[in-house]
Design a protein around this motif. Sequence first.
Motif, mmCIF file in Angstrom:
data_model
loop_
_atom_site.group_PDB
_atom_site.id
_atom_site.type_symbol
_atom_site.label_atom_id
_atom_site.label_comp_id
_atom_site.label_asym_id
_atom_site.label_seq_id
_atom_site.Cartn_x
_atom_site.Cartn_y
_atom_site.Cartn_z
ATOM 1 N N VAL A 136 0.861 -1.179 0.000
ATOM 2 C CA VAL A 136 0.000 0.000 0.000
ATOM 3 C C VAL A 136 0.900 1.232 0.000
ATOM 4 N N CYS A 137 0.407 2.327 -0.600
ATOM 5 C CA CYS A 137 1.234 3.538 -0.693
ATOM 6 C C CYS A 137 0.872 4.535 0.411
ATOM 7 N N PRO A 138 1.881 5.085 1.106
ATOM 8 C CA PRO A 138 1.602 6.068 2.162
ATOM 9 C C PRO A 138 0.918 7.337 1.661
ATOM 10 N N VAL A 182 10.356 3.654 -7.345
ATOM 11 C CA VAL A 182 9.557 4.666 -6.648
ATOM 12 C C VAL A 182 8.098 4.532 -7.083
ATOM 13 N N CYS A 183 7.190 4.619 -6.129
ATOM 14 C CA CYS A 183 5.758 4.465 -6.426
ATOM 15 C C CYS A 183 5.274 5.561 -7.376
ATOM 16 N N GLN A 184 4.433 5.160 -8.324
ATOM 17 C CA GLN A 184 3.903 6.092 -9.332
ATOM 18 C C GLN A 184 2.379 6.180 -9.239
ATOM 19 N N CYS A 185 1.801 5.819 -8.099
ATOM 20 C CA CYS A 185 0.332 5.805 -7.997
ATOM 21 C C CYS A 185 -0.241 7.215 -8.170
ATOM 22 N N THR A 186 -1.537 7.294 -8.418
ATOM 23 C CA THR A 186 -2.177 8.587 -8.681
ATOM 24 C C THR A 186 -1.969 9.547 -7.510
HETATM 25 ZN ZN LIG Z 1 2.133 6.084 -4.348
#
Ligand SMILES: [Zn+2]
Length: 712
Positions: A136-138, A182-186
């Motif tokens: 999960v992304c912080p 590195v996370c690229q989520c919205t």
């Molecule tokens: Zn993210």
Amino acid sequence: MTDDARRDANRRSRWWHRPFSVFQTNLQEIDATLDVDAALDFIEDYGADTWLLNTGGIVSFHPSRLSFQTPSPYLANRLSGDLVGDAVTAAHDRGLKLIARLDFSKVSTRVAQEHPEWLYVSPDGQPQLYNTLYSVCPSGAYYQERTFDILDEIMDRYAIDGFFFNWFNFNERDYSRRYLGVCQCTSCQERYAACSDESLPVGPESDNYRDWLKFSFETTGSLTKRIAAHVSSRCPDVALVLRRGATIAYQEANNAFGTDVWHHETGEAVSAHVNTSPDVPVMVNSVAFVDMPYRMAGEQPERFAQYLIQAIARGGNPSTYIMGPPGRIPYASLPSGREVTQFHRQHIDVYTSLESAATIAVVRPDRLGMPPHRYATTREEYRGIYASLQQTHHPFDVLAVESLTDAGSLGRLSRYSLIVVPDLGPLGLGTAKVLDDYAYGGGHLLCTGSSAVGEDGTVELASSPADAAKGKPEADAATWSRYATLVEQPDADDYCYSPPLVPVWGANLSFAWKPGTTMLGSVLPPAPYGPPEKCYGHVVGAEPAMVTKMHGSGGVTVIPWTVGRTYREFGTTEVRNFLLSAVTPHFENAVTTTFPEHVELILGTDDRGLVLHLLNLTGARHRTFGPHVRIPGGQVRLHGVKAPRAEALVAASPIAVRYDGSDTVLDLPPLERFEVLRVATLNETNVMSSRSHLASAVAESIGSPTTERTQS
Ligand SMILES: [Zn+2]
């Protein structure tokens, strides 16, 4: 009492402001049937007063009603169906505390399918799937919003004493150490766009990776602040344990196999913390197994003991971390951890008021504050200085460079007569100003290598004897065959030299010096070093080996080369002595000892007098610690103090006190793994020396056997 004073007193009156010791049972989902009384019997016998227990997040050990939590299916086999409830009640019945462990970093496949918007997204658009769990992304709503629901449910149900969040950061790699990027989520894209014109980096190879690291710390840091405020407003007596920004600072002592071993890692980390944030206690969670892929293999007992001894000696709270309930997995490390934890508990009165009495501080470099290759060499310089002081029984504290501009830091620095700044490169003007003020007020700075030198060669410290660097530093092979000497070399023209000549290795700088500086010794520029028939020709060069200058009531010494790296590389006593010649004029020898250099002396005070921790490091092995060598017959001398009585707390025996002139001499029993001396002192101020010492020490000149030239 004013409102401010009352608030301050309240802040300091929480349970975590008294020493505590923790035992963590890091449970697997199968452990939901754990026998809480058997576990608490073990924990109490171990000497711990606080149980750190898995509660929620990845797997809940209580019957959570939240749709995005995943209770352990094994709770069905428990009579109450609620491990957390049973554990809180049983712990509190015995007067023990319970900290709830949570892990928001991953969710089950079911939750992931219901909330894909919460998930980590890799640079190639993939989720991070590990052992059926999705990362999960912080930045997303699970961390930013649902966390509060999870905490509220627990606080509504249970009178827990604290929260600990595991893996409270951005997921860049998984447990198999695979780097995923590195996370690229919205959510990350939106948040990053609000603070940068650039797109998200993909990993450390991206130019803006270090900017992103700051972004990631700020994201988790501001969330931590919100959580801390929420928890303390609901339950002021519930602690929050995290690496940064919490009511209890989390430090993990672990093996991290595959990386270099620094035998002082735990003591260093605790010292840096307690001298930076004295109001925030630090808990040193010591891992009883060798590392994550080998969670059933016990850590070497002597190494494990070092984690805990170094923690308590520097003012940290000991914590032991095992997998599963006690007894399910056998750990050879636990008996040694039990000894130290029990000792800490038995002597809680010492640790309640223990404070460092060191009058030297060494500034620790910040990994995030400099490029990785630069950090690697600066860390070697720092470690060489650290080792030199430790081996010669100069008690010292560690200061984190990034904390020097914190509010109140100048006041904290004033207790040191000497601060060593090891090849740190540019400090920034804020830090330079703090150090200038420290020197002006009577302290002495020792700067090595490139400390406080900007990329363009400007010297940031107004107090420095150096005006500006001349050209770029000579580095690595360019320093070869160069020597420093503090003694005159009258026969150098005939190629005959006076000892000692010490190698200059790592980095060497040339400076234009200010008027009124005292130049000490000289650097001998390179001459051929091969073949042997041609190896001669070293002359005395124009560059000094060391330079010093008064500033206000204090002063600054510059060693324009990396003496610490040279000592780390070659380990010769002559190099160490060179460094110490810049230390001893600014250090009052309050305590000396006959113990060998493998004993670390940590000097503190408590409410009765002096507390000396003696750490026997003879067991140091290349990558760990093995059994120590028993050291018979050590002596400790307290200078200028007549102590009425002394006690060896580990040996549990009084120490005969005898006086020699104005000194107290203590003949100690054989030193095993460690000893703690508690010495009642008639005149504490003489020994603590931190404040009274400042004015006199800085006025002394640098040692007499040196050649001095004053530049006008
Ligand atoms: Zn993210």
